[in-house]
Structures are given as structure tokens and as C-alpha cells.
Design a protein around this motif. Structure first.
Motif, PDB file in Angstrom:
ATOM      1  N   PRO A 224      16.696  89.092 -23.948  1.00  0.00           N
ATOM      2  CA  PRO A 224      15.472  88.886 -23.168  1.00  0.00           C
ATOM      3  C   PRO A 224      14.197  88.886 -24.003  1.00  0.00           C
ATOM      4  CG  PRO A 224      16.914  90.473 -22.082  1.00  0.00           C
ATOM      5  CD  PRO A 224      17.495  90.217 -23.448  1.00  0.00           C
ATOM      6  N   SER A 225      14.180  89.664 -25.083  1.00  0.00           N
ATOM      7  CA  SER A 225      12.950  89.820 -25.854  1.00  0.00           C
ATOM      8  C   SER A 225      12.503  88.547 -26.567  1.00  0.00           C
ATOM      9  CB  SER A 225      13.117  90.945 -26.884  1.00  0.00           C
ATOM     10  OG  SER A 225      14.144  90.625 -27.818  1.00  0.00           O
ATOM     11  N   ILE A 226      13.391  87.552 -26.716  1.00  0.00           N
ATOM     12  CA  ILE A 226      12.989  86.333 -27.439  1.00  0.00           C
ATOM     13  C   ILE A 226      12.287  85.342 -26.524  1.00  0.00           C
ATOM     14  CG2 ILE A 226      14.931  86.580 -29.027  1.00  0.00           C
ATOM     15  CD1 ILE A 226      16.244  84.183 -27.641  1.00  0.00           C
ATOM     16  N   PHE A 227      12.260  85.614 -25.210  1.00  0.00           N
ATOM     17  CA  PHE A 227      11.681  84.660 -24.273  1.00  0.00           C
ATOM     18  C   PHE A 227      10.280  85.092 -23.843  1.00  0.00           C
ATOM     19  CE2 PHE A 227      16.286  84.239 -23.729  1.00  0.00           C
ATOM     20  CZ  PHE A 227      16.445  82.871 -23.848  1.00  0.00           C
ATOM     21  N   ASP A 228       9.272  84.371 -24.334  1.00  0.00           N
ATOM     22  CA  ASP A 228       7.930  84.575 -23.806  1.00  0.00           C
ATOM     23  C   ASP A 228       7.816  83.740 -22.519  1.00  0.00           C
ATOM     24  OD1 ASP A 228       7.665  81.930 -24.647  1.00  0.00           O
ATOM     25  OD2 ASP A 228       6.640  82.478 -26.497  1.00  0.00           O
ATOM     26  N   ASP A 229       6.694  83.816 -21.856  1.00  0.00           N
ATOM     27  CA  ASP A 229       6.531  83.124 -20.574  1.00  0.00           C
ATOM     28  C   ASP A 229       6.720  81.616 -20.713  1.00  0.00           C
ATOM     29  OD1 ASP A 229       6.088  85.484 -19.284  1.00  0.00           O
ATOM     30  OD2 ASP A 229       3.891  85.357 -19.386  1.00  0.00           O
ATOM     31  N   GLU A 230       6.188  81.046 -21.793  1.00  0.00           N
ATOM     32  CA  GLU A 230       6.287  79.600 -21.988  1.00  0.00           C
ATOM     33  C   GLU A 230       7.745  79.170 -22.183  1.00  0.00           C
ATOM     34  OE1 GLU A 230       4.702  76.120 -25.088  1.00  0.00           O
ATOM     35  OE2 GLU A 230       3.925  78.176 -25.221  1.00  0.00           O
ATOM     36  N   THR A 231       8.470  79.901 -23.041  1.00  0.00           N
ATOM     37  CA  THR A 231       9.876  79.560 -23.292  1.00  0.00           C
ATOM     38  C   THR A 231      10.718  79.769 -22.045  1.00  0.00           C
ATOM     39  OG1 THR A 231       9.599  80.305 -25.581  1.00  0.00           O
ATOM     40  CG2 THR A 231      11.843  79.995 -24.790  1.00  0.00           C
ATOM     41  N   ARG A 232      10.434  80.827 -21.323  1.00  0.00           N
ATOM     42  CA  ARG A 232      11.186  81.131 -20.100  1.00  0.00           C
ATOM     43  C   ARG A 232      10.997  80.019 -19.068  1.00  0.00           C
ATOM     44  NH1 ARG A 232      11.910  87.044 -17.498  1.00  0.00           N
ATOM     45  NH2 ARG A 232      12.740  86.459 -15.466  1.00  0.00           N
ATOM     46  N   ASN A 233       9.754  79.570 -18.910  1.00  0.00           N
ATOM     47  CA  ASN A 233       9.473  78.499 -17.949  1.00  0.00           C
ATOM     48  C   ASN A 233      10.159  77.197 -18.358  1.00  0.00           C
ATOM     49  OD1 ASN A 233       7.895  80.173 -16.359  1.00  0.00           O
ATOM     50  ND2 ASN A 233       5.982  79.617 -17.404  1.00  0.00           N
ATOM     51  N   GLU A 234      10.223  76.931 -19.670  1.00  0.00           N
ATOM     52  CA  GLU A 234      10.878  75.717 -20.151  1.00  0.00           C
ATOM     53  C   GLU A 234      12.377  75.767 -19.876  1.00  0.00           C
ATOM     54  OE1 GLU A 234      11.813  72.121 -21.888  1.00  0.00           O
ATOM     55  OE2 GLU A 234       9.894  72.921 -21.180  1.00  0.00           O
TER      56      GLU A 234
END
Length: 231
Positions: free
Chosen positions: A120-130
Motif C-alpha cells: 500500500p505504501s507505494i501508492f500515492d493518490d495519483e497512482t491509486r487513481n490511475e
């Protein structure tokens, strides 16, 4: 057929019995739902080559990191993001070797991937949304509610199903033992395949497929085979 497609790095393999046994083991493991493998053997025993061939046979892509000067944890995290975006759409074998353990912290990520399927820690909001955007069309087809929570959970389940980790490690010294103790997922969430010393049959097969084969002769002396140069 592996050497036919454009872009594939050609491999010259001698598939003697022991190699075929390992190939079928790896193939069986990556065909299992969420199947992962720990291949233990000294360098040059064929762990990586057989993994690539097994992945090709299973119609999986192979993802591996490329070390560059100054490669650190930040770079590893970025490579993992690329891997997870790829996992949205297709099954992938993530092949990771002990030579790529630049920092022991890399194994913490691998341990999390093996135990929970995601970091989970590798996903910032932008990456998560993508990632959610990529997975939405599949979710629609399956009737998954299009809420952020439901889509994210569907993403996690999808990448876990599509991910197959194959670790290629050497048993030399105490390094592997210590790593398995510090990161238990390396053992508890993988199937282990030991690559022992190749038998005499393998060496004979390899020798007779080499460029020097025409100049060599195999002599049987009371059950003991000796290779020598032809006169």
C-alpha cells in the motif's frame, strides 16, 4: 517457439531430464492461483532461463528490474508501480534475484507482496487513481459497484490473481537463511524448488551440444564415462 517472436531474447537451452523436471515444477507453480516460487541453487544452474521459458509456456509476461548506477529504494518503488499497473490487465511473473537485492529493504516489499499481494505504501493518490481507472472497465463487466472502495478492493484482488513471484536465490553462506528468518513470507508463501548439482547425464548432453562436440569422444570404461579429444 520461444526464440521465434520478435523482441524475445534468444536462449540456447539443453533440456535434459533434470531441467525438464524443474521446468514443469515452475510451470505448475505459476499456473496455480496466486502461486509463487523460491528457486534455490548456485549461479548458472538455470533458474532464470527456466523461469522465462515456463512463463512463456504459461502465456505470462516476465517483469524484472534493471539495476543502474545509484539504484535505490525510490527506484525500486517506481518499478513496482509499473508492475502493478501491468498486473491490472495480464498475468505476470515477477522474477527477482539475490543479485538485485541492493538494499535489504527491497525484501520487505517482496515479503508484503507475498503475504498480502500488495504494498500500500507505494501508492500515492495519483497512482491509486490511475490504477482504479485502469481496472474500472473490467469491474463494469462484472457488475462491481463503481465506488472508490469497491474498485480499489477489486484492483487488489485482480493484481493478486495476476501476480506470480519467482525468487532466484543462492544457498551460499548464511545470507539466504538470515533473509528467510527476517522475512518469513519468502518461505511460508512460496513453494521451494532446490537446484542441486547437475547429474553426469546433463553434463554429457551439454557437452555434445557445444561447438566443440565434433572433436570429442565419449568412452565407456567399465561404467565410467570419460570425455576425450578424437585423434
Amino acid at each position: 517457439d520461444y526464440n521465434d517472436p520478435e523482441g524475445s531474447k534468444e536462449m540456447a537451452l539443453v533440456l535434459f531430464k533434470d531441467a525438464l523436471d524443474h521446468l514443469t515444477k515452475i510451470l505448475r507453480l505459476i499456473r496455480l492461483p496466486r502461486g509463487h516460487a523460491l528457486l534455490v541453487g548456485y549461479g548458472g544452474s538455470g533458474k532464470q532461463s527456466l523461469t522465462r521459458l515456463a512463463a512463456y509456456t504459461a502465456k505470462c509476461d516476465v517483469f524484472t528490474i534493471t539495476l543502474t548506477r545509484g539504484y535505490k529504494e525510490k527506484d525500486f518503488r517506481e518499478d513496482l508501480k509499473k508492475l502493478y499497473q501491468q498486473l491490472c490487465t495480464r498475468e505476470t511473473v515477477f522474477m527477482f534475484t539475490d543479485a538485485q537485492v541492493v538494499e535489504e529493504g527491497f525484501l520487505e516489499y517482496i515479503n508484503n507482496m507475498l503475504t498480502s499481494g500488495i504494498v500500500p505504501s507505494i501508492f500515492d493518490d495519483e497512482t491509486r487513481n490511475e490504477c482504479v481507472r485502469q481496472i474500472t472497465p473490467q469491474a463494469k463487466k462484472l457488475g462491481i459497484p463503481e465506488t472508490k472502495q469497491e474498485l480499489w478492493q477489486f484492483f487488489i484482488e485482480t493484481v493478486r490473481d495476476n501476480l506470480h513471484i519467482v525468487l532466484c536465490m543462492s544457498p551460499a553462506g548464511d545470507t539466504l537463511r538470515i533473509r528467510c528468518r527476517n522475512f518469513p513470507g519468502l518461505v511460508s508463501n512460496t513453494n521451494i524448488d532446490w537446484f542441486f548439482q547437475w547429474p553426469e547425464e546433463a553434463l554429457i548432453c551439454l557437452l555434445y551440444t557445444s561447438d566443440a562436440a565434433d572433436d570429442l569422444l565419449c568412452v565407456d570404461l567399465g561404467g565410467r564415462r570419460i570425455i576425450k579429444k578424437k585423434n
